[in-house]
Design an enzyme around this catalytic site. Structure first.
Site, PDB file in Angstrom:
ATOM      1  N   HIS A  20       0.831  -1.198   0.000  1.00 59.06           N
ATOM      2  CA  HIS A  20       0.000   0.000   0.000  1.00 59.06           C
ATOM      3  C   HIS A  20       0.870   1.254   0.000  1.00 59.06           C
ATOM      4  CE1 HIS A  20      -3.211   2.593   2.135  1.00 59.06           C
ATOM      5  NE2 HIS A  20      -3.416   2.603   0.829  1.00 59.06           N
ATOM      6  N   ASP A  28       7.170   7.896 -20.806  1.00 58.23           N
ATOM      7  CA  ASP A  28       7.496   7.988 -22.229  1.00 58.23           C
ATOM      8  C   ASP A  28       8.986   7.717 -22.399  1.00 58.23           C
ATOM      9  OD1 ASP A  28       8.899  10.442 -21.678  1.00 58.23           O
ATOM     10  OD2 ASP A  28       7.114  11.616 -22.109  1.00 58.23           O
ATOM     11  N   HIS A  96       6.378  19.507 -13.840  1.00 54.69           N
ATOM     12  CA  HIS A  96       7.188  18.422 -14.411  1.00 54.69           C
ATOM     13  C   HIS A  96       8.492  18.263 -13.626  1.00 54.69           C
ATOM     14  CE1 HIS A  96       8.409  15.499 -17.321  1.00 54.69           C
ATOM     15  NE2 HIS A  96       9.449  16.196 -17.721  1.00 54.69           N
ATOM     16  N   PHE A 118       4.885  14.700 -22.136  1.00 54.66           N
ATOM     17  CA  PHE A 118       4.333  14.511 -20.799  1.00 54.66           C
ATOM     18  C   PHE A 118       3.435  13.284 -20.676  1.00 54.66           C
ATOM     19  CE2 PHE A 118       5.249  19.021 -21.452  1.00 54.66           C
ATOM     20  CZ  PHE A 118       6.255  19.153 -20.515  1.00 54.66           C
ATOM     21  N   ALA A 119       3.777  12.224 -21.395  1.00 53.74           N
ATOM     22  CA  ALA A 119       3.053  10.952 -21.299  1.00 53.74           C
ATOM     23  C   ALA A 119       3.701  10.113 -20.204  1.00 53.74           C
ATOM     24  CB  ALA A 119       3.062  10.231 -22.641  1.00 53.74           C
TER      25      ALA A 119
END
EC number: 5.4.99.62
Length: 129
Positions: A20, A28, A96, A118-119
């Site tokens: 947990h 990417d 980011h 930004f994937a």
């Protein structure tokens, strides 16, 4: 031989070992991988495998309580944002730069061949009960 589920043994092992609040990343092909964080490199060529295909498969096999994205996905990758917003899992958006810092404290980074901006997502593990 494994009949169902994720055939990649490294991903299967990582998911089996999660507790947990442990976190993994689906990334990417351009996200930097911090030293000391396990990299599971699936990238074959630009776009293969896609972020979306790996994301969907991992979500099918992982209990996720929160997803963390870079804020920049909202302006620079609205198509992907629309797809990930189909999930009712809690989402958090951070810069980011902060996202890259947070990857240092993850169990593993699964690197895809995705070549759109930004994937990337940090998935926080939930419990099954």
């Amino acid at each position: 031989m494994y009949k169902t589920g994720i055939l990649n043994s490294e991903i299967s092992k990582v998911l089996s070992d999660l507790g947990h609040t442990d976190r993994i990343v689906i990334a990417d092909c351009g996200l930097p991988i911090p030293k000391g964080v396990r990299k599971i490199d699936l990238a074959l060529s630009f776009g293969v495998p896609s972020f979306e295909s790996v994301y969907e498969l991992v979500l099918e096999h992982m209990a996720v309580q929160k997803m963390i994205f870079a804020e920049e996905i909202k302006s620079d990758n609205p198509e992907l944002l629309k797809k990930v917003n189909q999930s009712d899992v809690e989402k958090e958006y951070i810069s980011h730069e902060k996202f890259k810092e947070m990857t240092r404290n993850t169990v593993a980074i699964i690197r895809t061949g995705e070549a759109t901006p930004f994937a990337n997502v940090i998935l926080e593990s939930d419990v099954l009960f």
